[in-house]
Motif scaffolding. Structure first.
Motif, short mmCIF file in Angstrom:
data_model
loop_
_atom_site.label_atom_id
_atom_site.label_comp_id
_atom_site.label_asym_id
_atom_site.label_seq_id
_atom_site.Cartn_x
_atom_site.Cartn_y
_atom_site.Cartn_z
N LEU A 75 0.82 -1.21 0.00
CA LEU A 75 0.00 0.00 0.00
C LEU A 75 0.85 1.25 0.00
O LEU A 75 1.91 1.31 0.64
CB LEU A 75 -0.91 -0.01 1.23
CG LEU A 75 -2.05 1.01 1.27
CD1 LEU A 75 -3.01 0.79 0.12
CD2 LEU A 75 -2.79 0.90 2.60
N ARG A 76 0.38 2.30 -0.70
CA ARG A 76 1.14 3.54 -0.76
C ARG A 76 0.54 4.65 0.11
O ARG A 76 1.13 5.71 0.25
CB ARG A 76 1.26 4.03 -2.21
CG ARG A 76 -0.05 4.43 -2.85
CD ARG A 76 0.14 4.85 -4.29
NE ARG A 76 1.20 5.83 -4.44
CZ ARG A 76 1.06 7.13 -4.18
NH1 ARG A 76 -0.09 7.58 -3.73
NH2 ARG A 76 2.06 7.95 -4.35
N GLY A 77 -0.60 4.45 0.71
CA GLY A 77 -1.19 5.46 1.57
C GLY A 77 -2.53 5.00 2.11
O GLY A 77 -3.12 4.04 1.61
N PHE A 78 -3.01 5.68 3.15
CA PHE A 78 -4.29 5.36 3.77
C PHE A 78 -5.31 6.45 3.47
O PHE A 78 -5.08 7.62 3.76
CB PHE A 78 -4.14 5.23 5.29
CG PHE A 78 -3.77 3.85 5.75
CD1 PHE A 78 -4.67 3.08 6.46
CD2 PHE A 78 -2.53 3.30 5.44
CE1 PHE A 78 -4.34 1.79 6.88
CE2 PHE A 78 -2.18 2.03 5.85
CZ PHE A 78 -3.09 1.27 6.58
N PRO A 79 -6.46 6.08 2.89
CA PRO A 79 -7.47 7.10 2.57
C PRO A 79 -8.21 7.57 3.81
O PRO A 79 -8.43 6.82 4.76
CB PRO A 79 -8.41 6.37 1.61
CG PRO A 79 -8.29 4.93 1.98
CD PRO A 79 -6.86 4.73 2.44
N PHE A 127 -1.08 9.97 4.66
CA PHE A 127 -2.52 10.08 4.84
C PHE A 127 -3.09 10.74 3.59
O PHE A 127 -2.63 11.80 3.18
CB PHE A 127 -2.82 10.93 6.08
CG PHE A 127 -4.28 11.14 6.35
CD1 PHE A 127 -5.06 10.11 6.85
CD2 PHE A 127 -4.86 12.38 6.13
CE1 PHE A 127 -6.40 10.31 7.11
CE2 PHE A 127 -6.21 12.59 6.40
CZ PHE A 127 -6.98 11.55 6.89
N GLN A 128 -4.09 10.11 2.99
CA GLN A 128 -4.60 10.56 1.70
C GLN A 128 -6.00 11.14 1.82
O GLN A 128 -6.90 10.50 2.37
CB GLN A 128 -4.62 9.39 0.72
CG GLN A 128 -5.16 9.72 -0.67
CD GLN A 128 -5.19 8.49 -1.53
OE1 GLN A 128 -4.16 7.87 -1.78
NE2 GLN A 128 -6.37 8.10 -1.96
N VAL A 188 -1.81 22.35 -4.32
CA VAL A 188 -1.27 21.38 -3.36
C VAL A 188 0.21 21.69 -3.14
O VAL A 188 0.97 21.80 -4.10
CB VAL A 188 -1.44 19.95 -3.89
CG1 VAL A 188 -0.81 18.94 -2.94
CG2 VAL A 188 -2.92 19.65 -4.10
N PRO A 189 0.66 21.83 -1.90
CA PRO A 189 2.08 22.15 -1.64
C PRO A 189 3.02 21.10 -2.20
O PRO A 189 2.68 19.91 -2.28
CB PRO A 189 2.15 22.20 -0.10
CG PRO A 189 0.77 22.36 0.36
CD PRO A 189 -0.12 21.73 -0.65
N GLN A 190 4.21 21.53 -2.56
CA GLN A 190 5.20 20.62 -3.13
C GLN A 190 5.54 19.47 -2.17
O GLN A 190 5.86 18.36 -2.61
CB GLN A 190 6.48 21.39 -3.47
CG GLN A 190 6.33 22.41 -4.58
CD GLN A 190 6.27 21.79 -5.96
OE1 GLN A 190 6.52 20.60 -6.12
NE2 GLN A 190 5.95 22.59 -6.96
N GLU A 191 5.50 19.73 -0.87
CA GLU A 191 5.87 18.69 0.10
C GLU A 191 4.84 17.56 0.15
O GLU A 191 5.15 16.45 0.59
CB GLU A 191 6.02 19.28 1.51
CG GLU A 191 7.06 20.36 1.61
CD GLU A 191 6.44 21.75 1.41
OE1 GLU A 191 6.97 22.71 1.99
OE2 GLU A 191 5.42 21.86 0.69
N ALA A 192 3.61 17.85 -0.24
CA ALA A 192 2.57 16.83 -0.29
C ALA A 192 2.61 16.10 -1.62
O ALA A 192 3.08 16.64 -2.63
CB ALA A 192 1.19 17.46 -0.09
N ASP A 196 3.16 14.72 5.41
CA ASP A 196 2.42 13.51 5.76
C ASP A 196 1.24 13.25 4.83
O ASP A 196 0.49 12.29 5.02
CB ASP A 196 1.86 13.63 7.18
CG ASP A 196 2.94 13.54 8.25
OD1 ASP A 196 3.88 12.74 8.06
OD2 ASP A 196 2.83 14.25 9.26
N LEU A 197 1.06 14.10 3.83
CA LEU A 197 -0.21 14.17 3.11
C LEU A 197 -0.07 13.77 1.65
O LEU A 197 0.94 14.05 0.99
CB LEU A 197 -0.75 15.61 3.19
CG LEU A 197 -2.15 15.86 2.65
CD1 LEU A 197 -3.19 15.10 3.44
CD2 LEU A 197 -2.46 17.37 2.70
#
Length: 314
Positions: free
Chosen positions: A33-37, A93-94, A180-184, A139-140
């Motif tokens: 998995l690549r992230g949690f919705p 976290f998605q 959307v910020p670059q860090e996300a 984290d996003l």
């Protein structure tokens, strides 16, 4: 034995007990998995009548504030489970947000779109800002959901507001992505929509979705980390996937195919994956909808099909 295919799990997640749902997702999908919705608000949004809706009426079409509240509740549960080690520390976290035309086309009479679309755009941006104040961008992951935009073009136009429809829709999706910020991380999910978890679109090939993806990726000012393209249930021939092979030149964007339909058995899903692999050998996989944990047994069964599909063929 090749490495398992990565899995993208779209949102929003519907669950009565989000703790329990996250435990099941972590246990079944594990390292694939690549992230949690985040969780969503269910089906409580209401359509509106009238040709000249005001901003308050538009807000009835999609309760952005209630959705943001639910996302923040989800984030706090996710953070608690990640801090305890029950969710891997490097998973993001998605959040999943519908694009304005996706909301307007299904819930607002098209004669009211001139008012509704700008108001929805502003409301969604404000919701994103509120969420970014709560959730660190590092984290996003942010997923913009694109559904009725495809019907907009193929049916001659749902929207009276859009003149040059393709350009207007793509530019709006680019603006949302650039917010959307670059860090996300940033992704888009392309679907023909569904009714009662039944896929509506029966396009003959993926050319329309390729055109949208190519338009966004060629214009956006930041990285797009992933695209999810949902595949109709009966499209299990290699020819369907030929257009998507053109996206390989965007090497930094991971392509996920929504191959698992609600109620699929493993053989049905494998047929679609085998057809796709002819032209897309390294593709990631996804369900066309996030699992609905209001029916926990069905959700677990769908996740099990997805996990099996990530491995080697039987």
């Amino acid at each position: 034995m090749r490495p398992e295919r990565p899995i993208q799990l779209p949102g929003p997640l519907l669950a009565v007990d989000l703790h329990a749902a996250y435990h099941v997702i972590a246990a079944v999908l594990g390292d694939t998995l690549r992230g949690f919705p985040s969780a969503g608000t269910g089906d409580g949004e209401q359509g509106i009548d009238g040709f000249n809706p005001d901003v308050a009426q538009v807000a009835q079409a999609f309760d952005v504030s209630a959705y943001a509240d639910e996302v923040i509740r989800s984030w706090r549960i996710f953070r608690e489970l990640r801090n305890s080690g029950e969710i891997k520390g490097d998973l993001r976290f998605q959040i999943s947000l519908p694009a304005p035309v996706t909301i307007a086309a299904s819930r607002i009479p098209k004669a009211g779109h001139a008012v509704a679309l700008p108001a929805l755009d502003e409301a969604l941006r404000s919701a994103l800002e509120r969420l970014l104040a709560e959730i660190p961008p590092a984290d996003l992951a942010v997923e913009w959901i694109v559904t009725t935009e495809f019907f907009t073009l193929e049916t001659g136009g749902w929207s009276a507001y859009l003149r040059d429809e393709f350009d207007a829709i793509v530019q709006n999706l680019v603006r949302l992505g650039d917010a959307v910020p670059q860090e996300a991380e940033l992704g888009y999910r392309f679907s023909y929509g569904n009714l009662d978890r039944t896929h509506l679109g029966q396009q003959s090939n993926a050319s329309r979705m390729y055109t949208f993806a190519n338009g966004i990726l060629g214009r956006i000012g930041r990285a797009v980390d992933w695209l999810q393209v949902d595949i109709p249930a009966d499209r299990d021939v290699p020819e369907f996937f030929v257009p998507l092979a053109g996206l390989r030149r965007f090497a930094d964007t991971r392509l996920f195919l929504g191959l698992v339909q609600p109620g699929d058995d493993l053989d049905q899903a494998w047929r679609r994956l085998n057809a796709a692999s002819t032209h897309l050998p390294d593709v990631g996989i996804a369900p066309v909808d996030g699992p609905d944990f209001r029916s926990p047994d069905r959700a677990r069964a769908e996740l099990s099909v997805l996990r099996s599909l990530a491995g080697d063929p039987p």
